[in-house]
Design a protein around this motif. Structure first.
Motif, PDB file in Angstrom:
ATOM      1  N   ALA A  21       0.839  -1.205   0.000  1.00  0.00           N
ATOM      2  CA  ALA A  21       0.000   0.000   0.000  1.00  0.00           C
ATOM      3  C   ALA A  21       0.869   1.247   0.000  1.00  0.00           C
ATOM      4  CB  ALA A  21      -0.930  -0.008   1.211  1.00  0.00           C
ATOM      5  N   ALA A  22       2.052   1.143  -0.614  1.00  0.00           N
ATOM      6  CA  ALA A  22       2.958   2.285  -0.654  1.00  0.00           C
ATOM      7  C   ALA A  22       2.275   3.498  -1.265  1.00  0.00           C
ATOM      8  CB  ALA A  22       4.207   1.924  -1.454  1.00  0.00           C
ATOM      9  N   TYR A  23       1.483   3.293  -2.290  1.00  0.00           N
ATOM     10  CA  TYR A  23       0.786   4.385  -2.973  1.00  0.00           C
ATOM     11  C   TYR A  23      -0.566   4.660  -2.334  1.00  0.00           C
ATOM     12  CZ  TYR A  23      -1.214   6.820  -7.147  1.00  0.00           C
ATOM     13  OH  TYR A  23      -1.813   7.690  -8.026  1.00  0.00           O
ATOM     14  N   GLY A  24      -1.407   3.653  -2.240  1.00  0.00           N
ATOM     15  CA  GLY A  24      -2.794   3.869  -1.842  1.00  0.00           C
ATOM     16  C   GLY A  24      -3.062   3.871  -0.354  1.00  0.00           C
ATOM     17  N   LEU A  77      -6.730   7.642   5.618  1.00  0.00           N
ATOM     18  CA  LEU A  77      -7.023   8.905   6.303  1.00  0.00           C
ATOM     19  C   LEU A  77      -8.384   9.468   5.929  1.00  0.00           C
ATOM     20  CD1 LEU A  77      -3.593  10.761   5.943  1.00  0.00           C
ATOM     21  CD2 LEU A  77      -4.554   9.805   8.039  1.00  0.00           C
ATOM     22  N   SER A  78      -8.929   9.019   4.811  1.00  0.00           N
ATOM     23  CA  SER A  78     -10.156   9.595   4.269  1.00  0.00           C
ATOM     24  C   SER A  78     -11.387   8.780   4.656  1.00  0.00           C
ATOM     25  CB  SER A  78     -10.060   9.678   2.741  1.00  0.00           C
ATOM     26  OG  SER A  78     -11.309  10.000   2.169  1.00  0.00           O
ATOM     27  N   HIS A 128     -14.174   9.130   3.285  1.00  0.00           N
ATOM     28  CA  HIS A 128     -14.920   8.879   2.052  1.00  0.00           C
ATOM     29  C   HIS A 128     -14.309   7.763   1.202  1.00  0.00           C
ATOM     30  CE1 HIS A 128     -17.354  12.406   2.819  1.00  0.00           C
ATOM     31  NE2 HIS A 128     -16.272  13.153   2.911  1.00  0.00           N
ATOM     32  N   HIS A 129     -13.015   7.518   1.359  1.00  0.00           N
ATOM     33  CA  HIS A 129     -12.341   6.568   0.471  1.00  0.00           C
ATOM     34  C   HIS A 129     -11.686   5.390   1.183  1.00  0.00           C
ATOM     35  CE1 HIS A 129     -12.895   9.093  -3.060  1.00  0.00           C
ATOM     36  NE2 HIS A 129     -12.449  10.133  -2.377  1.00  0.00           N
ATOM     37  N   ARG A 130     -11.683   5.369   2.501  1.00  0.00           N
ATOM     38  CA  ARG A 130     -10.971   4.289   3.203  1.00  0.00           C
ATOM     39  C   ARG A 130     -11.583   2.922   2.927  1.00  0.00           C
ATOM     40  NH1 ARG A 130     -12.162   5.819   9.476  1.00  0.00           N
ATOM     41  NH2 ARG A 130     -10.907   7.575   8.768  1.00  0.00           N
ATOM     42  N   HIS A 131     -12.882   2.900   2.516  1.00  0.00           N
ATOM     43  CA  HIS A 131     -13.514   1.613   2.224  1.00  0.00           C
ATOM     44  C   HIS A 131     -12.822   0.888   1.071  1.00  0.00           C
ATOM     45  CE1 HIS A 131     -15.424   4.330  -0.729  1.00  0.00           C
ATOM     46  NE2 HIS A 131     -15.581   3.240  -1.464  1.00  0.00           N
ATOM     47  N   ARG A 132     -12.075   1.623   0.236  1.00  0.00           N
ATOM     48  CA  ARG A 132     -11.370   0.998  -0.884  1.00  0.00           C
ATOM     49  C   ARG A 132     -10.242   0.081  -0.397  1.00  0.00           C
ATOM     50  NH1 ARG A 132     -10.722   5.563  -5.633  1.00  0.00           N
ATOM     51  NH2 ARG A 132     -12.714   6.642  -5.311  1.00  0.00           N
ATOM     52  N   LEU A 133      -9.841   0.280   0.858  1.00  0.00           N
ATOM     53  CA  LEU A 133      -8.794  -0.559   1.445  1.00  0.00           C
ATOM     54  C   LEU A 133      -9.367  -1.704   2.264  1.00  0.00           C
ATOM     55  CD1 LEU A 133      -6.276   2.207   2.648  1.00  0.00           C
ATOM     56  CD2 LEU A 133      -6.170   0.849   0.543  1.00  0.00           C
ATOM     57  N   ALA A 134     -10.657  -1.957   2.140  1.00  0.00           N
ATOM     58  CA  ALA A 134     -11.280  -3.049   2.902  1.00  0.00           C
ATOM     59  C   ALA A 134     -10.513  -4.342   2.677  1.00  0.00           C
ATOM     60  CB  ALA A 134     -12.739  -3.220   2.465  1.00  0.00           C
ATOM     61  N   GLY A 135     -10.222  -5.030   3.759  1.00  0.00           N
ATOM     62  CA  GLY A 135      -9.470  -6.271   3.695  1.00  0.00           C
ATOM     63  C   GLY A 135      -8.006  -6.108   4.047  1.00  0.00           C
ATOM     64  N   ILE A 136      -7.511  -4.868   4.060  1.00  0.00           N
ATOM     65  CA  ILE A 136      -6.085  -4.669   4.342  1.00  0.00           C
ATOM     66  C   ILE A 136      -5.742  -5.086   5.768  1.00  0.00           C
ATOM     67  CG2 ILE A 136      -6.219  -2.256   5.140  1.00  0.00           C
ATOM     68  CD1 ILE A 136      -3.652  -1.748   3.481  1.00  0.00           C
ATOM     69  N   ALA A 146      -6.909  14.514   4.767  1.00  0.00           N
ATOM     70  CA  ALA A 146      -7.880  13.779   3.954  1.00  0.00           C
ATOM     71  C   ALA A 146      -8.441  14.666   2.846  1.00  0.00           C
ATOM     72  CB  ALA A 146      -9.003  13.250   4.834  1.00  0.00           C
ATOM     73  N   GLN A 147      -8.714  15.918   3.179  1.00  0.00           N
ATOM     74  CA  GLN A 147      -9.264  16.850   2.193  1.00  0.00           C
ATOM     75  C   GLN A 147      -8.307  17.040   1.019  1.00  0.00           C
ATOM     76  OE1 GLN A 147      -9.672  20.924   3.567  1.00  0.00           O
ATOM     77  NE2 GLN A 147     -11.496  21.242   2.318  1.00  0.00           N
ATOM     78  N   MET A 148      -7.012  17.140   1.307  1.00  0.00           N
ATOM     79  CA  MET A 148      -6.031  17.294   0.232  1.00  0.00           C
ATOM     80  C   MET A 148      -5.998  16.067  -0.662  1.00  0.00           C
ATOM     81  SD  MET A 148      -2.702  19.298   1.736  1.00  0.00           S
ATOM     82  CE  MET A 148      -2.088  17.835   2.544  1.00  0.00           C
ATOM     83  N   ILE A 149      -5.973  14.898  -0.047  1.00  0.00           N
ATOM     84  CA  ILE A 149      -5.923  13.652  -0.815  1.00  0.00           C
ATOM     85  C   ILE A 149      -7.172  13.515  -1.678  1.00  0.00           C
ATOM     86  CG2 ILE A 149      -5.915  11.134  -0.628  1.00  0.00           C
ATOM     87  CD1 ILE A 149      -4.331  11.584   2.057  1.00  0.00           C
TER      88      ILE A 149
END
Length: 524
Positions: A286-289, A294-295, A297-305, A388-391
């Motif tokens: 997860a070096a990139y993603g 922190l977000s 709105h988007h942390r669900h994309r890492l579900a399972g990590i 989070a807002q910046m990302i």
């Protein structure tokens, strides 16, 4: 006890004397002036200087003069030769790699880090720093929903973190499944049968790590990807069946949360299931993603990590830290025993018995910088919400950029719905070439467009290949980059492509940059 220092050296080293601190302030002010005048004020993302010319200019440097000279003079030379011809990572048109503009808070931390020069291998070299890094690791483990048994260590970045993940995976497998102690006896006879599975779009450091670990690059089994460049679970199942039939030993599965080219995130929950079923170590790059955690709105994309045995995360990407800064996390901290060694002069066993924390036992480095401080100061200064807002803003810009490209008949969107903030596209030839096929002509144009934009200092755009075809890429990490900036870059891509077509790729007019990121003028 009174210890007397040599006052003749006070002006060379930072200490409590007035002359030392005065000299330090002067040196830092001179460095700040060079950065402000020669770097921060750069109007272009790159000067466009040719390799040969810069090589000639620097050839006259006397790297080690017999007698020293005035520091301000040397810094001024650094400004002229180095800073002025460096890539301006803060510029909106610098959009090639996962190469971020650093936060000012982290730059301030760098000054503190360098002055204190703590070494993160033993408590007696970094007492307070050791405790802060430990707290930062605890926060990171919590961020990725790891349990209280998790541990980690700061690293130089994803390359080192991925190597550590596969190193621990290999040693754990060999110890538990083959009843072999690699640390004591070296590689086991069955080493040639070990296999690592990863996406065909996984970072090249998976293969590099396999080579460094004595497995060889052929030990890496690439898994096909779907249309969104995510690992295909169906092909993973096929490959696992094939390995079983061949009596090979798959010991590690690497999931990617943010591929370099497309920012694609593999189906981590399904990969975690397969890893558990096959008793494989599950490592997530997860070096990139990883910053998506922190977000809200988007942390669900890492579900399972959180099911991963280990995680790589970089801070010199979407956490906006100066290079280099990353971390390696392990769900079960006891796994670090596979690399732990004790040295009487550094981390004796008595220290561990007494509870003295020496971080060297969790790292493949000995001397390490206090990089945790710059992330700490950045988090303190911005807070999670603004981070989070910046990302989120960069992801939105990438989405809108992909829409612009998809709607433009002169361009071809390769990933019209980017998962992170990497946008891959091509320039479409508007006229045929009498001697080249359409595909060959398109490849040449896209390769030349990228090189011309760099050599003219207009934009730093990445190159890559998708299914063998040359493509361009915008990596929109910079929160200050607007859609207008993206439009300006795309306009330059198209104008350069048109000029190349007019000359059939044999020559182009010189273009000089004359203003802001969206203001260019063409001169014949």
């Amino acid at each position: 006890m009174t210890i007397r220092s040599n006052p003749a050296l006070d002006s060379l080293f930072l200490n409590g004397s007035l002359i030392s601190q005065s000299t330090y302030h002067q040196a830092m002010n001179a460095a700040l002036q060079v950065i402000s005048e020669r770097y921060a004020n750069l109007e272009r993302p790159f000067s466009g200087i040719k390799v040969e010319e810069l090589t000639d200019r620097m050839a006259g440097l006397n790297v080690c003069p017999e007698a020293g000279r005035d520091l301000e003079t040397s810094l001024a030379e650094v400004g002229r030769l180095i800073a002025a011809h460096s890539v301006a990572v803060h510029h909106p048109a610098c959009a090639a790699h996962l190469h971020c503009p650093p936060l000012i808070a982290s730059l301030a931390a760098e000054a503190v880090i360098s002055a204190m020069n703590q070494s993160m291998d033993s408590w007696d070299q970094s007492p307070a720093a050791t405790l802060l890094e430990t707290q930062m690791i605890e926060w990171l483990c919590d961020l990725f929903q790891y349990s209280g048994q998790a541990e980690g260590v700061f690293t130089s970045g994803g390359t080192q973190s991925n190597l550590m993940g596969l190193l621990l995976a290999r040693n754990h497998f060999v110890a538990t499944r083959l009843d072999w102690d690699i640390q004591q006896h070296g590689l086991p006879p069955q080493m040639k049968d070990l296999r690592i599975l990863c996406s065909a779009d996984a970072h090249f450091t998976v293969q590099q790590s396999a080579s460094l670990l004595g497995l060889g690059r052929n030990a890496v089994v690439p898994i096909k990807t779907d249309a969104a460049h995510r690992m295909s679970v169906d092909d993973l199942d096929r490959q696992l069946t094939r390995l079983q039939e061949q009596d090979l030993l798959p010991f590690a599965l690497v999931g990617t949360a943010g591929t370099t080219d497309f920012g694609s995130i593999d189906p981590l929950p399904q990969l975690a299931e397969r890893a558990a079923e096959q008793d494989m170590w599950f490592h997530v790059d997860a070096a990139y993603g990883g910053a998506l955690a922190l977000s809200q709105h988007h942390r669900h994309r890492l579900a399972g990590i959180q099911q991963a045995d280990s995680i790589s995360v970089d801070f010199h990407k979407l956490f906006y830290q100066p290079i280099s800064c990353g971390a390696f996390l392990v769900k079960e901290g006891a796994r670090f025993e596979a690399i732990r060694l004790n040295a009487d002069y550094l981390n004796p066993e008595e220290d561990e018995e007494e509870g003295t924390p020496n971080l060297v036992g969790k790292s493949i480095q000995t001397t390490r910088r206090f990089d945790a401080l710059k992330l700490f100061l950045s988090l303190q200064h911005l807070g999670r919400a603004r981070f989070a807002q910046m990302i989120e803003g960069t992801l939105q810009t990438a989405t809108e950029a992909a829409r612009l490209i998809a709607a433009d008949p002169q361009l071809e969107a390769i990933n019209p719905s980017p998962e992170l903030n990497a946008v891959v596209f091509r320039y479409r030839p508007q006229s045929p070439h009498e001697n080249l096929s359409y595909e060959a002509w398109r490849d040449q144009l896209n390769q030349d467009i990228r090189q011309i934009l760099l050599s003219e200092g207009k934009a730093v755009v990445a190159r890559t290949k998708v299914e063998g075809a040359s493509s361009l890429k915008l990596t929109l990490l910079n929160p200050r980059t607007t859609l207008d900036d993206v439009q300006a870059i795309l306009e330059e891509v198209k104008q350069t492509g048109k000029r190349l077509e007019q000359t059939k790729g044999e020559g182009v007019q010189h273009v000089r940059y004359v203003g802001t990121a969206s203001h260019y003028a063409e001169l014949s």
